[in-house]
Each structure stands twice: as structure tokens, then as C-alpha cells.
Design an enzyme around this catalytic site. Structure first.
Site, PDB file in Angstrom:
ATOM      1  N   ILE A  16       0.832  -1.202   0.000  1.00  0.00           N
ATOM      2  CA  ILE A  16       0.000   0.000   0.000  1.00  0.00           C
ATOM      3  C   ILE A  16       0.872   1.259   0.000  1.00  0.00           C
ATOM      4  O   ILE A  16       0.590   2.230  -0.709  1.00  0.00           O
ATOM      5  CB  ILE A  16      -0.953  -0.014   1.224  1.00  0.00           C
ATOM      6  CG1 ILE A  16      -1.935  -1.194   1.107  1.00  0.00           C
ATOM      7  CG2 ILE A  16      -1.691   1.295   1.360  1.00  0.00           C
ATOM      8  CD1 ILE A  16      -2.759  -1.468   2.369  1.00  0.00           C
ATOM      9  N   GLN A  39      14.845  -2.893   3.230  1.00  0.00           N
ATOM     10  CA  GLN A  39      13.937  -2.700   2.090  1.00  0.00           C
ATOM     11  C   GLN A  39      14.519  -1.715   1.065  1.00  0.00           C
ATOM     12  O   GLN A  39      13.830  -1.323   0.122  1.00  0.00           O
ATOM     13  CB  GLN A  39      12.595  -2.157   2.586  1.00  0.00           C
ATOM     14  CG  GLN A  39      11.764  -3.135   3.342  1.00  0.00           C
ATOM     15  CD  GLN A  39      11.049  -4.116   2.418  1.00  0.00           C
ATOM     16  OE1 GLN A  39      11.682  -4.911   1.722  1.00  0.00           O
ATOM     17  NE2 GLN A  39       9.746  -4.072   2.393  1.00  0.00           N
ATOM     18  N   ASP A  63      13.094   3.328  10.810  1.00  0.00           N
ATOM     19  CA  ASP A  63      12.266   2.378  11.553  1.00  0.00           C
ATOM     20  C   ASP A  63      11.261   3.232  12.319  1.00  0.00           C
ATOM     21  O   ASP A  63      11.638   3.985  13.228  1.00  0.00           O
ATOM     22  CB  ASP A  63      13.154   1.573  12.513  1.00  0.00           C
ATOM     23  CG  ASP A  63      12.341   0.603  13.369  1.00  0.00           C
ATOM     24  OD1 ASP A  63      11.106   0.779  13.493  1.00  0.00           O
ATOM     25  OD2 ASP A  63      12.961  -0.318  13.931  1.00  0.00           O
ATOM     26  N   VAL A  64       9.987   3.112  11.947  1.00  0.00           N
ATOM     27  CA  VAL A  64       8.976   4.019  12.513  1.00  0.00           C
ATOM     28  C   VAL A  64       8.716   3.799  13.996  1.00  0.00           C
ATOM     29  O   VAL A  64       8.078   4.628  14.644  1.00  0.00           O
ATOM     30  CB  VAL A  64       7.635   3.938  11.737  1.00  0.00           C
ATOM     31  CG1 VAL A  64       7.787   4.453  10.324  1.00  0.00           C
ATOM     32  CG2 VAL A  64       7.056   2.525  11.766  1.00  0.00           C
ATOM     33  N   TYR A 157      -3.638  -6.772  16.820  1.00  0.00           N
ATOM     34  CA  TYR A 157      -3.686  -5.926  15.618  1.00  0.00           C
ATOM     35  C   TYR A 157      -4.911  -5.015  15.666  1.00  0.00           C
ATOM     36  O   TYR A 157      -4.805  -3.802  15.436  1.00  0.00           O
ATOM     37  CB  TYR A 157      -3.721  -6.821  14.378  1.00  0.00           C
ATOM     38  CG  TYR A 157      -3.751  -6.063  13.065  1.00  0.00           C
ATOM     39  CD1 TYR A 157      -2.605  -5.452  12.565  1.00  0.00           C
ATOM     40  CD2 TYR A 157      -4.928  -5.960  12.317  1.00  0.00           C
ATOM     41  CE1 TYR A 157      -2.628  -4.757  11.358  1.00  0.00           C
ATOM     42  CE2 TYR A 157      -4.960  -5.271  11.116  1.00  0.00           C
ATOM     43  CZ  TYR A 157      -3.809  -4.673  10.632  1.00  0.00           C
ATOM     44  OH  TYR A 157      -3.828  -3.980   9.440  1.00  0.00           O
ATOM     45  N   PRO A 187      -8.568   0.196   5.264  1.00  0.00           N
ATOM     46  CA  PRO A 187      -8.782  -0.758   4.179  1.00  0.00           C
ATOM     47  C   PRO A 187      -9.391  -2.053   4.691  1.00  0.00           C
ATOM     48  O   PRO A 187      -9.382  -2.338   5.899  1.00  0.00           O
ATOM     49  CB  PRO A 187      -7.373  -1.039   3.649  1.00  0.00           C
ATOM     50  CG  PRO A 187      -6.442  -0.180   4.424  1.00  0.00           C
ATOM     51  CD  PRO A 187      -7.162   0.308   5.631  1.00  0.00           C
ATOM     52  N   VAL A 190      -6.600  -6.225   1.332  1.00  0.00           N
ATOM     53  CA  VAL A 190      -5.755  -5.773   0.227  1.00  0.00           C
ATOM     54  C   VAL A 190      -4.748  -6.870  -0.096  1.00  0.00           C
ATOM     55  O   VAL A 190      -4.138  -7.440   0.815  1.00  0.00           O
ATOM     56  CB  VAL A 190      -5.005  -4.470   0.607  1.00  0.00           C
ATOM     57  CG1 VAL A 190      -4.347  -3.861  -0.621  1.00  0.00           C
ATOM     58  CG2 VAL A 190      -5.935  -3.478   1.268  1.00  0.00           C
ATOM     59  N   GLY A 191      -4.593  -7.157  -1.368  1.00  0.00           N
ATOM     60  CA  GLY A 191      -3.663  -8.224  -1.774  1.00  0.00           C
ATOM     61  C   GLY A 191      -2.222  -7.777  -1.680  1.00  0.00           C
ATOM     62  O   GLY A 191      -1.614  -7.374  -2.658  1.00  0.00           O
ATOM     63  N   THR A 192      -1.663  -7.840  -0.478  1.00  0.00           N
ATOM     64  CA  THR A 192      -0.252  -7.473  -0.268  1.00  0.00           C
ATOM     65  C   THR A 192       0.403  -8.584   0.548  1.00  0.00           C
ATOM     66  O   THR A 192      -0.247  -9.547   0.946  1.00  0.00           O
ATOM     67  CB  THR A 192      -0.134  -6.165   0.552  1.00  0.00           C
ATOM     68  OG1 THR A 192      -0.663  -6.424   1.856  1.00  0.00           O
ATOM     69  CG2 THR A 192      -0.863  -5.005  -0.079  1.00  0.00           C
TER      70      THR A 192
END
Ligand code: NAD
Length: 261
Positions: A16, A39, A63-64, A157, A187, A190-192
Site C-alpha cells: 500500500i 527494504q 524504523d517508525v 492488531y 482498508p 488488500v492483496g499485499t
């Protein structure tokens, strides 16, 4: 300071976040593509895609879950791209476990990444808007359908995404006097990479074959198809635009018709 608008998207190396970064570039933003160190390769590919659209971009490792890294990323965005207008606090992780199995470490990890990051992102962005004397600013956060309704085996989550909705409402009110709007997107499926993981972990718990859990869930979507990252990016694009200047504190479901409010 130029008139060029600048956005920072966290977790923008894939999924996303990547789509949000590309959509904001299409909308005319220069974009700081933030993600974890490992990444970098994927994020640099996103940078190239943005440059191909004629906009400026760069990768910033952040790194958030680390406050200083979020502040440093926002500083770098403003310094390298010459302004700062929008932050999309997108990075997040899922955990699939019944509540009985959730450990203290699980809770610390998911709240650090999904919730503390939102506070740091809000703080870093509002500080930068003030430093730059901005007349307005936009903060956009990642919630989820799981932030509207609790989903079994996604307890930690769900709690983290409920927290994002709470923080969005509070920040919207606290920052409104400075014309900073704060909204969230929620959302569905979602296909992730995240759903690959959820499908796999659900399969371990209920014995269904790979892809089956995803298929079952997709059948509950009114529009009858899995969500794409671009579906989400469209909503973020709206929140980031002048068209959303009078919208704040909202969490917008973008789920193809799963939950209704
Ligand atoms: P994804 O796993 O495909 O991508 C997440 C990105 O965030 C990755 O690039 C990853 O490296 C990065 N990231 C993870 N931890 C990080 C950290 N500590 N610091 C910086 N970057 C980090 O996931 P996605 O599906 O693109 O999800 C993006 C956001 O949307 C998440 O907040 C997620 O909870 C939310 N969301 C996803 C779905 C879905 O169905 N996929 C549904 C609702 C909400």
C-alpha cells in the site's frame, strides 16, 4: 521555500505504501520514500518509478518504531526536497494469534510499530509544519477494518488499529487551530504481503489450504473483488489534496463494502 509540495510515506517500499507514494507523485508531490534498511532495494525501485513520473524522490531509512528515526526522516525530506506538506503514516505489521497466546513481547512489538509510530509521525510532521511556517498540513494514518470492528485472532492488531483511530481523532482536534488536518484510511482485504501472511497463519490455525482463507474473506466483500493498493491510494490522495481541507478526524472505510457506518 519553493511552492513544490512534499510528502513522506512510511513503509513505502512495497504494498500500500508504494501505491500511495506513486499516487502522490502523480498528484504532483515530490516524495520521501521511507522504509526499513533492508527494504532499500525495493524502495529505490519506487524512487525510480516516481522519477519516471517527473517528480523528485529519495529513499530514507527509518524504523517508525524509533522516535528519533521518524524525526530524522522528516528533517531529511524537508531538507532534500525543500518543503514538507503531507505525512502518510502507513508502515504497520499484522499478528495472527488468539488472545490467549499473545505475549508481552507481541504486544510491545505491534504497539511500537503500529501505534507509537503514529504518535511520532504526528509529532514530527506538526513540528516541521511549524518550523516551515506552513498555513496548513495533512497527516494521514493507516487504520483498518480491524480498527472499526474487532476481528478474532487479530486481537493485538485490532487493538492497535483502534488506537490509530483514537489518536487520529485527538490529533485532529489538537491541531485544528493550526489548520492541520488528521485523517485515517481503513482498508479491508488488500492483496499485499500482509494478507499472504494472514492467509498462511490462518491456514495453520484452521487447516485450510493456501489461498482458501483469502478466498473465503473475499466472498464477504459487496463489490466482489479483492482490494488493490491503488484503491487505498485513491483515498489517501483525497485526504492529501485541497479537496479534503474541511475533513478532519475521520477514519474512512475503503473496503469494497464489508463494514458500514
Ligand atoms: P506490507 O507488509 O505489504 O508492507 C508494509 C511495509 O511497511 C513494508 O515495506 C515494511 O518494510 C514496512 N515496515 C514494517 N515495519 C516497519 C517499521 N518498523 N518501520 C518502517 N517500515 C516498516 O503491508 P501493507 O498491506 O502494504 O500494509 C500497509 C499498512 O496498511 C499497514 O499499516 C497495515 O496494517 C494497513 N492495512 C493493510 C491491510 C491489508 O489487507 N493488507 C488492511 C488494512 C490495513
Amino acid at each position: 521555500m519553493s511552492d513544490q509540495k512534499v510528502a513522506l510515506v512510511t513503509g513505502a517500499g512495497q504494498g500500500i505504501g508504494r501505491s500511495i507514494a506513486l499516487q502522490l507523485a502523480k498528484d504532483g508531490f515530490d516524495v520521501a520514500v521511507a522504509d526499513l534498511d533492508f527494504q532499500q532495494e525495493k524502495a529505490e525501485a519506487v524512487v525510480k518509478e516516481i522519477e519516471a513520473l517527473g517528480r523528485k524522490a529519495f529513499f530514507v531509512a527509518a524504523d517508525v518504531s524509533k522516535r528519533d528515526q521518524v524525526f530524522a526522516a522528516v528533517d531529511a525530506a524537508a531538507e532534500k526536497l525543500g518543503s514538507f506538506d503531507v505525512i502518510a503514516n502507513n508502515a504497520g505489521i499484522a499478528q495472527i494469534k488468539p488472545l490467549s497466546d499473545v505475549t508481552t513481547e507481541d504486544l510491545e512489538k505491534i504497539f511500537n510499530i503500529n501505534v507509537f509510530s503514529i504518535v511520532y509521525g504526528i509529532q514530527a510532521a506538526e513540528k516541521k509544519f511549524a518550523e516551515l511556517g506552513k498555513e496548513k498540513g495533512k497527516i494521514i494514518n493507516a487504520s483498518s477494518i480491524a480498527g472499526i470492528k474487532g476481528f478474532p485472532i487479530l486481537g493485538a492488531y485490532s487493538a492497535s488499529k483502534f488506537a490509530v483511530r483514537g489518536l487520529t481523532q485527538v490529533a485532529a482536534q489538537e491541531l485544528a487551530p493550526r489548520n492541520i488536518t488528521v485523517n485515517a484510511w481503513a482498508p479491508g482485504i488488500v492483496g499485499t504481503g500482509m494478507w499472504d501472511l494472514i492467509d498462511e497463519e490462518l491456514g495453520k490455525l484452521n487447516g485450510k489450504a493456501k489461498g482458501e482463507n483469502l478466498k473465503d474473506n473475499v466472498e464477504s466483500i459487496a463489490l466482489g473483488r479483492i482490494e488493490t493498493p491503488e484503491d487505498v491510494a485513491g483515498v489517501v490522495s483525497f485526504f492529501a489534496s485541497d479537496k479534503a481541507d474541511y475533513v478532519t478526524g475521520q477514519t474512512l472505510l475503503v473496503d469494497g463494502g464489508m463494514l458500514y457506518n
